[in-house]
Design a protein around this motif. Structure first.
Motif, mmCIF file in Angstrom:
data_model
loop_
_atom_site.group_PDB
_atom_site.id
_atom_site.type_symbol
_atom_site.label_atom_id
_atom_site.label_comp_id
_atom_site.label_asym_id
_atom_site.label_seq_id
_atom_site.Cartn_x
_atom_site.Cartn_y
_atom_site.Cartn_z
ATOM 1 N N VAL A 290 0.813 -1.222 0.000
ATOM 2 C CA VAL A 290 0.000 0.000 0.000
ATOM 3 C C VAL A 290 0.842 1.266 0.000
ATOM 4 C CG1 VAL A 290 -1.939 -1.096 1.168
ATOM 5 C CG2 VAL A 290 -0.149 -0.032 2.550
ATOM 6 N N ASN A 291 2.186 1.161 -0.070
ATOM 7 C CA ASN A 291 3.011 2.364 -0.035
ATOM 8 C C ASN A 291 2.637 3.291 -1.191
ATOM 9 O OD1 ASN A 291 5.501 4.062 -0.697
ATOM 10 N ND2 ASN A 291 5.974 3.224 1.313
ATOM 11 N N PRO A 292 2.286 4.555 -0.890
ATOM 12 C CA PRO A 292 1.791 5.460 -1.939
ATOM 13 C C PRO A 292 2.823 5.831 -2.977
ATOM 14 C CG PRO A 292 2.157 6.652 0.119
ATOM 15 C CD PRO A 292 2.314 5.190 0.441
ATOM 16 N N ALA A 293 4.111 5.654 -2.674
ATOM 17 C CA ALA A 293 5.153 6.023 -3.625
ATOM 18 C C ALA A 293 5.139 5.149 -4.870
ATOM 19 C CB ALA A 293 6.528 5.925 -2.954
ATOM 20 N N LEU A 294 4.560 3.963 -4.786
ATOM 21 C CA LEU A 294 4.721 2.973 -5.846
ATOM 22 C C LEU A 294 4.039 3.363 -7.140
ATOM 23 C CD1 LEU A 294 4.214 -0.283 -3.757
ATOM 24 C CD2 LEU A 294 6.332 0.920 -4.272
ATOM 25 N N GLU A 295 2.958 4.148 -7.069
ATOM 26 C CA GLU A 295 2.209 4.416 -8.282
ATOM 27 C C GLU A 295 3.003 5.243 -9.278
ATOM 28 O OE1 GLU A 295 -0.876 7.778 -7.053
ATOM 29 O OE2 GLU A 295 -0.634 6.206 -5.575
ATOM 30 N N ALA B 150 3.632 6.645 -16.055
ATOM 31 C CA ALA B 150 4.926 5.969 -16.177
ATOM 32 C C ALA B 150 4.780 4.621 -16.875
ATOM 33 C CB ALA B 150 5.551 5.784 -14.792
ATOM 34 N N ALA B 151 3.749 3.861 -16.490
ATOM 35 C CA ALA B 151 3.533 2.550 -17.105
ATOM 36 C C ALA B 151 3.174 2.694 -18.578
ATOM 37 C CB ALA B 151 2.433 1.804 -16.354
ATOM 38 N N LYS B 152 2.324 3.673 -18.911
ATOM 39 C CA LYS B 152 1.912 3.859 -20.305
ATOM 40 C C LYS B 152 3.097 4.253 -21.184
ATOM 41 C CE LYS B 152 -1.756 6.480 -19.243
ATOM 42 N NZ LYS B 152 -3.010 7.272 -19.432
ATOM 43 N N MET B 153 3.947 5.140 -20.679
ATOM 44 C CA MET B 153 5.110 5.575 -21.453
ATOM 45 C C MET B 153 6.093 4.425 -21.660
ATOM 46 S SD MET B 153 5.887 9.393 -19.965
ATOM 47 C CE MET B 153 7.386 9.522 -20.938
ATOM 48 N N ALA B 154 6.340 3.664 -20.611
ATOM 49 C CA ALA B 154 7.290 2.548 -20.705
ATOM 50 C C ALA B 154 6.799 1.505 -21.710
ATOM 51 C CB ALA B 154 7.482 1.913 -19.333
ATOM 52 N N CYS B 155 5.504 1.219 -21.685
ATOM 53 C CA CYS B 155 4.965 0.197 -22.595
ATOM 54 C C CYS B 155 4.950 0.682 -24.042
ATOM 55 C CB CYS B 155 3.571 -0.222 -22.141
ATOM 56 S SG CYS B 155 3.603 -1.152 -20.587
ATOM 57 N N ARG B 156 4.737 1.981 -24.241
ATOM 58 C CA ARG B 156 4.846 2.535 -25.590
ATOM 59 C C ARG B 156 6.277 2.399 -26.115
ATOM 60 N NH1 ARG B 156 0.221 2.551 -28.299
ATOM 61 N NH2 ARG B 156 -1.451 3.517 -27.086
ATOM 62 N N LEU B 157 7.234 2.591 -25.229
ATOM 63 C CA LEU B 157 8.640 2.436 -25.624
ATOM 64 C C LEU B 157 8.941 0.989 -25.991
ATOM 65 C CD1 LEU B 157 10.446 4.750 -23.042
ATOM 66 C CD2 LEU B 157 10.327 5.068 -25.522
ATOM 67 N N TYR B 158 8.391 0.041 -25.230
ATOM 68 C CA TYR B 158 8.563 -1.371 -25.578
ATOM 69 C C TYR B 158 7.970 -1.646 -26.962
ATOM 70 C CZ TYR B 158 10.107 -2.733 -20.880
ATOM 71 O OH TYR B 158 10.820 -2.890 -19.712
ATOM 72 N N GLN B 159 6.812 -1.056 -27.229
ATOM 73 C CA GLN B 159 6.161 -1.250 -28.523
ATOM 74 C C GLN B 159 7.024 -0.681 -29.659
ATOM 75 O OE1 GLN B 159 2.594 1.063 -29.402
ATOM 76 N NE2 GLN B 159 1.587 -0.782 -30.196
ATOM 77 N N LEU B 160 7.581 0.511 -29.451
ATOM 78 C CA LEU B 160 8.435 1.136 -30.462
ATOM 79 C C LEU B 160 9.687 0.301 -30.728
ATOM 80 C CD1 LEU B 160 8.168 4.895 -29.402
ATOM 81 C CD2 LEU B 160 7.284 3.870 -31.504
ATOM 82 N N ARG B 161 10.257 -0.246 -29.652
ATOM 83 C CA ARG B 161 11.446 -1.088 -29.822
ATOM 84 C C ARG B 161 11.117 -2.363 -30.586
ATOM 85 N NH1 ARG B 161 13.872 -1.037 -23.782
ATOM 86 N NH2 ARG B 161 15.627 -2.196 -24.690
ATOM 87 N N LEU B 162 9.902 -2.885 -30.350
ATOM 88 C CA LEU B 162 9.472 -4.068 -31.080
ATOM 89 C C LEU B 162 9.316 -3.757 -32.581
ATOM 90 C CD1 LEU B 162 8.421 -7.022 -31.038
ATOM 91 C CD2 LEU B 162 6.149 -6.086 -30.640
#
Length: 280
Positions: A211-216, A261-273
Motif C-alpha cells: 500500500v506504499n503510496p510512492a509505488l504508483e 509511467a507505465a503507459k510511457m514505458a509500454c509505448r517504448l517497448y512497442q516502439l522497440r518491437l
C-alpha cells in the motif's frame, strides 16, 4: 480571505475544533485533498501528513509540479503534529519515498535529488521493517540500473528478492524477478530473462499489493511493465506473435491502470518491437 481572518480571531482551542470540523466536512463533500490538509494542519492534527501526501499525488497527476513542491514542503512540516516517534518516522519515510518517486518521474532515476530522497528514506526506515527495506532496495536497483551499473543493479535485485521472501511479500518478490530479468536482458541472456518474467507475472497476477503510496509513480500499481519486457524478449527470441500479443496486453494493462509511467514505458517497448521487426 474573510474566513481566514475570522479563524485567526478565534481562541486557540476553539480554532482547533473548528478547523477539524471544517476538514471533516470537506472530506465528506469530496473537496480537494490540499484543502483538507490545510485545515487539519491548522487543527494540528496528525492526520494532516496523510492528506498532504494525497494532495501531492493529486497535483502530480494533474501536472501541477509547483503545487507538488509546495505540498511536499507542507508534508514535511506537518510531521511535527505527530507525537508518536515511530509513527512520525513512518510518515517521514513515506514522504521521502514519495519525493524519490516524483524526482524519478520528473528528473530521472539517476538524478542527485532522487538518490538523496532514497537515502533520506533509508535514514527514516526501520531495519526490521522488511516492506520499507523493499521500497529502498527498489529505488537502489532503479538508480543503479539507470546508470547502467549492471553488476550493482543485480546485487540490489538479489537483495530485494531475499528481503521480499523475508517480508512474505509476493508483490515485491514478483518485482524482484522483474528487476533480475532486466539484468539478464541487458547482458544478453534473453532465455533467463523470459523465465524470470514469467515468474514475475505469475506472482504479480495474484499478489496483494503493497500500500506504499510512492509505488504508483513507478508504474508498480500495474504489472504492465513485466508484460512489455516479456513481449520484447520473446520477439528477440524469434517468437514474434507471442511478443506482439504480450506487448498488446502490456498496453491494455497500462491504459487500465491510468498510470503515466507505465503507459510511457509500454509505448517504448512497442516502439522497440517495431524497430526490431522493421515495422516503423
Amino acid at each position: 480571505i474573510l474566513q481566514a481572518i475570522l479563524i485567526k480571531l478565534i481562541p486557540y482551542e476553539q480554532k482547533q475544533k473548528l478547523c477539524k470540523a471544517i476538514a471533516t466536512y470537506l472530506i465528506h463533500t469530496n473537496e480537494p485533498s490540499a484543502q483538507v490538509a490545510r485545515y487539519l494542519d491548522s487543527a494540528q492534527s496528525p492526520d494532516s501528513n496523510e492528506w498532504w501526501q494525497k494532495a501531492i499525488r493529486d497535483s502530480f497527476e494533474q501536472g501541477q509540479l509547483q503545487e507538488v513542491i509546495e505540498h511536499i514542503t507542507c508534508a514535511f512540516m506537518s510531521q511535527k503534529h505527530i507525537s508518536d516517534h515511530k509513527e512520525r518516522a513512518q510518515h517521514a519515510f513515506d514522504t521521502h519515498a514519495l519525493l524519490g518517486s516524483i524526482t524519478i518521474a520528473t528528473q530521472g532515476p539517476a538524478a542527485a535529488q532522487t538518490i538523496d530522497a532514497y537515502q533520506d528514506a533509508a535514514r527514516n526506515s526501520e531495519q526490521q521493517n522488511a516492506l520499507q527495506q523493499c521500497v529502498i532496495l527498489w529505488g537502489k536497483w532503479l538508480t543503479q540500473h539507470s546508470l547502467a551499473h549492471f553488476s550493482s543493479s543485480k546485487i540490489a535485485a538479489e537483495q530485494l528478492q531475499k528481503t521480499a521472501i523475508m517480508a512474505n511479500s509476493d508483490f515485491w518478490l514478483g518485482w524482484s524477478y522483474y528487476a533480475l530479468a532486466q539484468y539478464y536482458f541487458y547482458t544478453g541472456d534473453t532465455e533467463a530473462c523470459e523465465r524470470l518474467l514469467i515468474h514475475s507475472i505469475t506472482l504479480l497476477n495474484d499478489a496483494e499489493m503493497d500500500v506504499n503510496p510512492a509505488l504508483e509513480f513507478h508504474g508498480l500499481r500495474s504489472y504492465a511493465l513485466a508484460y512489455g519486457l516479456l513481449g520484447l524478449t520473446q520477439a528477440m527470441l524469434g517468437r514474434l506473435n507471442s511478443g506482439v500479443q504480450n506487448i498488446q496486453q502490456a498496453l491494455l494493462l497500462a491504459e487500465k491502470s491510468n498510470n503515466t509511467a507505465a503507459k510511457m514505458a509500454c509505448r517504448l517497448y512497442q516502439l522497440r518491437l517495431h524497430y526490431l521487426t522493421g515495422n516503423y
